[in-house]
Structure formats: C-alpha cells, structure tokens
Design a protein around this motif. Structure first.
Motif, mmCIF file in Angstrom:
data_model
loop_
_atom_site.group_PDB
_atom_site.id
_atom_site.type_symbol
_atom_site.label_atom_id
_atom_site.label_comp_id
_atom_site.label_asym_id
_atom_site.label_seq_id
_atom_site.Cartn_x
_atom_site.Cartn_y
_atom_site.Cartn_z
ATOM 1 N N THR A 40 0.840 -1.192 0.000
ATOM 2 C CA THR A 40 0.000 0.000 0.000
ATOM 3 C C THR A 40 0.878 1.247 0.000
ATOM 4 O OG1 THR A 40 -0.080 0.167 2.411
ATOM 5 C CG2 THR A 40 -1.776 -1.211 1.343
ATOM 6 N N ALA A 41 0.248 2.370 -0.282
ATOM 7 C CA ALA A 41 0.981 3.638 -0.278
ATOM 8 C C ALA A 41 1.570 3.929 1.095
ATOM 9 C CB ALA A 41 0.049 4.770 -0.707
ATOM 10 N N THR A 42 0.789 3.699 2.140
ATOM 11 C CA THR A 42 1.280 4.006 3.488
ATOM 12 C C THR A 42 2.415 3.080 3.893
ATOM 13 O OG1 THR A 42 -0.513 2.680 4.455
ATOM 14 C CG2 THR A 42 -0.849 5.063 4.329
ATOM 15 N N SER A 43 2.291 1.788 3.583
ATOM 16 C CA SER A 43 3.378 0.874 3.956
ATOM 17 C C SER A 43 4.630 1.145 3.118
ATOM 18 C CB SER A 43 2.940 -0.593 3.848
ATOM 19 O OG SER A 43 2.545 -0.914 2.537
ATOM 20 N N LEU A 44 4.448 1.573 1.871
ATOM 21 C CA LEU A 44 5.586 1.905 1.004
ATOM 22 C C LEU A 44 6.388 3.075 1.576
ATOM 23 C CD1 LEU A 44 7.216 1.840 -1.701
ATOM 24 C CD2 LEU A 44 5.478 3.399 -2.610
ATOM 25 N N VAL A 45 5.719 4.193 1.874
ATOM 26 C CA VAL A 45 6.461 5.369 2.335
ATOM 27 C C VAL A 45 7.056 5.153 3.725
ATOM 28 C CG1 VAL A 45 5.266 7.027 0.860
ATOM 29 C CG2 VAL A 45 4.388 6.593 3.166
ATOM 30 N N GLU A 46 6.370 4.380 4.557
ATOM 31 C CA GLU A 46 6.916 4.093 5.886
ATOM 32 C C GLU A 46 8.168 3.227 5.775
ATOM 33 O OE1 GLU A 46 5.017 3.401 10.226
ATOM 34 O OE2 GLU A 46 4.123 2.248 8.616
ATOM 35 N N ARG A 47 8.105 2.221 4.907
ATOM 36 C CA ARG A 47 9.265 1.336 4.702
ATOM 37 C C ARG A 47 10.442 2.108 4.113
ATOM 38 N NH1 ARG A 47 11.186 -1.096 0.232
ATOM 39 N NH2 ARG A 47 9.278 -0.855 -0.996
ATOM 40 N N LEU A 48 10.188 2.916 3.079
ATOM 41 C CA LEU A 48 11.275 3.635 2.417
ATOM 42 C C LEU A 48 11.917 4.675 3.335
ATOM 43 C CD1 LEU A 48 9.909 4.085 -1.221
ATOM 44 C CD2 LEU A 48 11.604 2.440 -0.392
ATOM 45 N N ALA A 49 11.109 5.346 4.144
ATOM 46 C CA ALA A 49 11.675 6.311 5.093
ATOM 47 C C ALA A 49 12.643 5.614 6.046
ATOM 48 C CB ALA A 49 10.558 7.007 5.871
#
Length: 196
Positions: A40-49
C-alpha cells in the motif's frame, strides 16, 4: 548533540529543515525505491523512510538520521514523481477536480542506540477543475518533474488547489516538521534549546 543527518537529496526537504535553525548534514541514501507487490501507499512510504535512515547509518553510526518518502494517491493509484513533461500533464489532468491524498513517511533513527521512530502523515489536496491549457502553462513555468504529484505547493502550484486538508502544510512539501519536532524531542533534542 549528536550529528543530525537529513537522508534525502531533496532541496525542498533541506529548505524545510533549515526552518528549525538546527545544524544538519544532508546526505543522499542509495536505496531501491521500487514498490513491492501488494504494498500500500502508506506501507511503502513508511518502509522507504526507514530504509533511507538505515542505509545512512552505515556511514554515520553515531548520528540521528531523518528518513522521509512521499507518494500521492488518486482513486487508489500511487503517483510518483512524473520525471517528464507529458507524464506530469497526465498526472495533473487526472487530479483536476479530484481529491489527492499525499502520504509522507517519516523516520528518525538513532544509530547510536539502534532505535527507530516512524510514522505516516497524510495530507489531502482538493484540486480545482483545470484545463489542459492551464496545466501546460503551469508546468512550463515551474517544471515540477521531480515532485510527487507534479506540482510545487510553495510556488505557483498553490493556484491549482481549491482546498487543503491536513495538520502540517510542510507535509505537502515532503517533511512534516510538527511530527519531526516531536520525534526529535523524544531523542532529547529541543529545537527551541538546540545547544542544551
């Protein structure tokens, strides 16, 4: 105070962090930013950060490291940085008259203690109904091809919007300062008393 690292190549995030009047080093992490299947978008940005912060810790094992990543989502579809003019036209045409949610992943990693704080901050932009002529004019003026969603809200991009919804307008530019200040406080860094 521990060395503070901004793990980003973005000049916009660096300008935001300068608002806090604390010393930091900007260092670009080298990670794969591909979306994992089913992510998901939220899991993507949290992981990448988090991955950005961890990647920098290898070179700065005693530092406090900020990682951040952002995507725009319209009708469930993730929009990244357009990269070129025609892709930006398509992104803004699809955003015209729509609500677009921007998700910014924020991580603060203490490389010395191996502790990670992280969160995702949403921000909703309601776009005006825009003609293709207006969109092309805007893109020629600002050329926001390295910006998620194809605009710079701190510039002429504000003319594209009907309404903004969110807790921190800095989130839209890519670094939610209100939340970052909280995370820094948790690490004993008070931006109002930076030398103590």
């Amino acid at each position: 105070m521990q060395t503070l690292i901004l793990g980003s190549s973005s000049p916009y995030r660096a300008e935001l962090l300068k608002k806090l009047a604390i010393n930091f080093i900007q260092y670009s992490p080298d990670i794969d930013e591909s979306v994992s299947e089913g992510e998901t978008a939220t899991s993507l940005v949290e992981r990448l950060a988090q991955e950005k912060a961890l990647a920098i810790a290898k070179d700065y094992p005693q530092a406090l490291i900020i990682g951040s990543d952002q995507v725009a989502v319209i009708e469930g579809k993730i929009l990244g940085k357009p990269g070129d003019h025609e892709t930006a036209v398509k992104q803004l045409m699809s955003a015209s008259g729509q609500a677009v949610t921007f998700y910014t992943g924020l991580a603060l990693y203490n490389a010395k203690t191996h502790t990670m704080q992280h969160l995702v901050e949403p921000f909703v932009v309601h776009f005006r109904h825009l003609t293709e002529k207006q969109i092309r004019y805007y893109l020629e003026r600002e050329q926001p091809y390295q910006c998620a969603g194809s605009f710079k809200s701190e510039g002429l991009g504000i003319s594209l919007f009907a309404k903004l919804e969110g807790d921190d307008p800095n989130s839209l530019i890519g670094l939610p300062l209100i939340k970052l200040i909280e995370l820094l406080n948790n690490e004993g860094v008070d931006v109002l008393q930076p030398n103590e």
